[in-house]
Scaffold this motif. Structure first.
Motif, short mmCIF file in Angstrom:
data_model
loop_
_atom_site.label_atom_id
_atom_site.label_comp_id
_atom_site.label_asym_id
_atom_site.label_seq_id
_atom_site.Cartn_x
_atom_site.Cartn_y
_atom_site.Cartn_z
N ARG A 144 17.40 33.96 53.22
CA ARG A 144 17.79 33.29 52.12
C ARG A 144 18.35 34.35 51.27
N CYS A 145 19.95 34.58 50.50
CA CYS A 145 20.56 35.87 50.24
C CYS A 145 20.64 35.41 48.63
N THR A 146 20.67 36.80 48.06
CA THR A 146 20.65 36.59 46.92
C THR A 146 20.90 37.32 45.86
N LEU A 147 20.70 38.15 44.89
CA LEU A 147 21.63 38.90 44.02
C LEU A 147 20.98 39.34 43.33
N SER A 148 20.90 40.81 42.64
CA SER A 148 20.29 41.87 41.73
C SER A 148 21.26 42.72 40.63
N VAL A 149 22.55 41.92 40.98
CA VAL A 149 23.15 42.40 39.72
C VAL A 149 23.84 41.62 39.37
N THR A 150 24.74 41.89 37.62
CA THR A 150 24.97 41.09 37.19
C THR A 150 26.31 40.17 38.06
N LEU A 151 26.26 38.48 37.94
CA LEU A 151 27.58 38.16 38.26
C LEU A 151 28.26 37.58 37.52
N GLN A 152 30.11 38.23 37.57
CA GLN A 152 30.91 37.15 37.21
C GLN A 152 31.16 37.10 38.18
N THR A 153 32.07 35.71 38.10
CA THR A 153 33.37 34.73 38.34
C THR A 153 34.40 34.69 37.91
N ILE A 154 35.49 34.13 38.92
CA ILE A 154 37.01 33.89 38.20
C ILE A 154 36.98 32.50 37.74
N ARG A 155 37.47 32.41 36.67
CA ARG A 155 37.18 30.80 35.86
C ARG A 155 35.82 30.58 35.62
N GLU A 156 34.71 31.36 35.83
CA GLU A 156 33.23 30.70 35.53
C GLU A 156 32.82 29.95 36.49
N CYS A 157 33.28 29.98 37.99
CA CYS A 157 33.06 29.21 38.94
C CYS A 157 31.42 29.04 39.04
N GLN A 158 30.51 27.71 39.47
CA GLN A 158 28.79 27.63 39.20
C GLN A 158 28.40 28.20 40.81
N LEU A 159 29.47 27.89 41.49
CA LEU A 159 29.18 27.40 43.17
C LEU A 159 30.82 28.44 43.52
N ILE A 160 30.18 29.61 44.49
CA ILE A 160 31.26 30.94 44.98
C ILE A 160 30.66 30.87 46.44
N HIS A 161 31.36 31.36 47.83
CA HIS A 161 31.17 31.60 48.98
C HIS A 161 30.16 32.21 49.28
N SER A 162 29.37 32.79 49.87
CA SER A 162 28.79 33.55 50.62
C SER A 162 28.55 33.64 51.94
N TYR A 163 28.50 34.86 52.77
CA TYR A 163 28.43 35.30 54.35
C TYR A 163 27.59 35.61 54.77
N LEU A 164 26.73 34.75 56.09
CA LEU A 164 25.79 35.44 56.45
C LEU A 164 26.54 36.19 58.13
N TRP A 165 25.99 37.48 57.68
CA TRP A 165 26.20 38.03 59.57
C TRP A 165 25.51 38.62 60.02
N ARG A 166 26.17 38.42 61.59
CA ARG A 166 24.82 38.84 62.03
C ARG A 166 25.48 40.53 63.09
#
Length: 358
Positions: A144-166
């Motif tokens: 599970r990946c979460t954010l603890s900071v305020t998130l601003q997006t381009i054009r107020e997107c509701q779904l953006i990309h996230s990456y899982l790194w190994r």
């Protein structure tokens, strides 16, 4: 009431501007929300405000930090901030003056203010493993990946990309839910190769630059242990593979040997037939030679036999001639006078003499 406040604000600015020779200008922006590392374009306009050459100042938070000369016949001046970062976010305005020494000094506000928001290309996320961090082969794993900071997006997107790194490479890409502020990554049927350090990042902007180093806030270690069932299954598979390869190899050798034996048998049969043919020809030649020799021997034998018979006959004739020799005849005759035995010999000699041709 509001109208009175606006009029008082305008009068105050006018007095301040006249005292400092600073006049407000209008600011325009091509876009107010921009992604990190992009170029920001801001335009200051003095249209209808001046009739001479002036200095135009770009201000951030009412402090001028950049200036340009605007010709008498021009009214718009564009400022470019290259490769903006998140610190370039803020409130921007424009002013103009006849003076050339207002940069980095407190100035009055312009006719309007615009807020520029620089969106980060990526934000480090907080990752956690749902359940135990040590699993067995074949188990289901969820991150599970979460954010603890305020998130601003381009054009107020509701779904953006996230990456899982190994470790140091991207393993999965999932959508990050802006409203829930989380993304979920799963591994179906964990394997030994899935062991390693995991982290996640969120991409509020449109894309990520090549060769750009990005890291999460933290990392978790996943350890996949081999289960007995999978070990037995893998061992059985390896054994079956080895047996199959060995059987295939043996069948291949058998087929090659069979082809070689058949070829050798054919060659041997052909050689035997050729040898038989050669032997038959040799026997025929030997038989012909033997027949020739036998014929010659028969002729030679017949000639010798005839010669021997002729010689024998000649010998008999010679012997008879010797017997009928007058001198011997006289001897026989004289001996016959001596008794009866001699008389018989004489008679025999006479008979022989009668048979002798003249």
């Amino acid at each position: 009431m509001n109208l009175i406040i606006i009029l008082l604000y305008g009068v105050t600015n006018l007095v301040t501007s006249q005292s400092n020779d600073i006049f407000p200008a209008r600011i325009l922006a091509h876009q107010k929300t921009i992604s990190e590392n992009s170029d920001l374009y801001l335009t200051c306009s003095t249209f209808g405000k001046k009739s001479m050459e002036v200095y135009v100042y770009l201000c951030k938070e009412e402090i001028g930090f950049d200036k340009k000369v605007q010709k008498q016949d021009l009214h718009d001046t564009t400022f470019i901030i290259q490769r903006v970062n998140r610190h370039d976010s803020g409130n921007y305005s424009c002013v103009y003056s006849l003076k050339n020494d207002l940069t980095n000094q407190a100035t009055t506000r312009g006719l309007n203010i615009i807020e520029i928001l620089v969106i980060a290309n990526f934000l480090p996320g907080d990752i956690s493993v749902v359940g135990a961090s040590t699993v067995n082969e074949g188990d289901y794993v969820e991150f599970r990946c979460t954010l603890s900071v305020t998130l601003q997006t381009i054009r107020e997107c509701q779904l953006i990309h996230s990456y899982l790194w190994r470790n140091d490479s991207i393993l999965q890409v999932q959508t990050f839910n802006v409203s829930k502020m989380e993304a979920t990554f799963t591994i179906q049927g964990a394997a030994m190769r899935d062991s390693g350090h995991y982290s996640c990042v969120v991409l509020p902007s449109t894309c990520i630059k090549k060769h750009e180093e990005i890291y999460g806030n933290n990392a978790v270690i996943l350890e996949v242990e081999g289960s007995l069932f999978f070990r037995v299954l893998i061992s059985a598979g390896v054994i079956s593979l080895i047996v199959s390869l060995g059987l295939g190899f043996c069948l291949g050798l058998w087929w090659i040997n069979k082809q070689g034996s058949a070829s050798a048998s054919c060659n041997l049969s052909a050689q035997i037939q050729q040898a038989d043919s050669n032997m038959w020809e040799i026997q025929q030649e030997q038989q012909a030679e033997a027949d020739n020799m036998e014929t010659q021997d028969d002729e030679s034998f017949s000639t010798e036999e005839e010669e021997e018979q002729q010689h024998y006959q000649n010998g008999i004739v010679a012997e008879e001639a010797d017997i009928l020799d007058p001198e011997e005849y006289e001897d026989l005759y004289s001996v016959a006078d001596e008794g009866p035995l001699r008389l018989d010999l004489y008679s025999t000699s006479i008979k022989l003499n009668k048979c002798q041709p003249y």
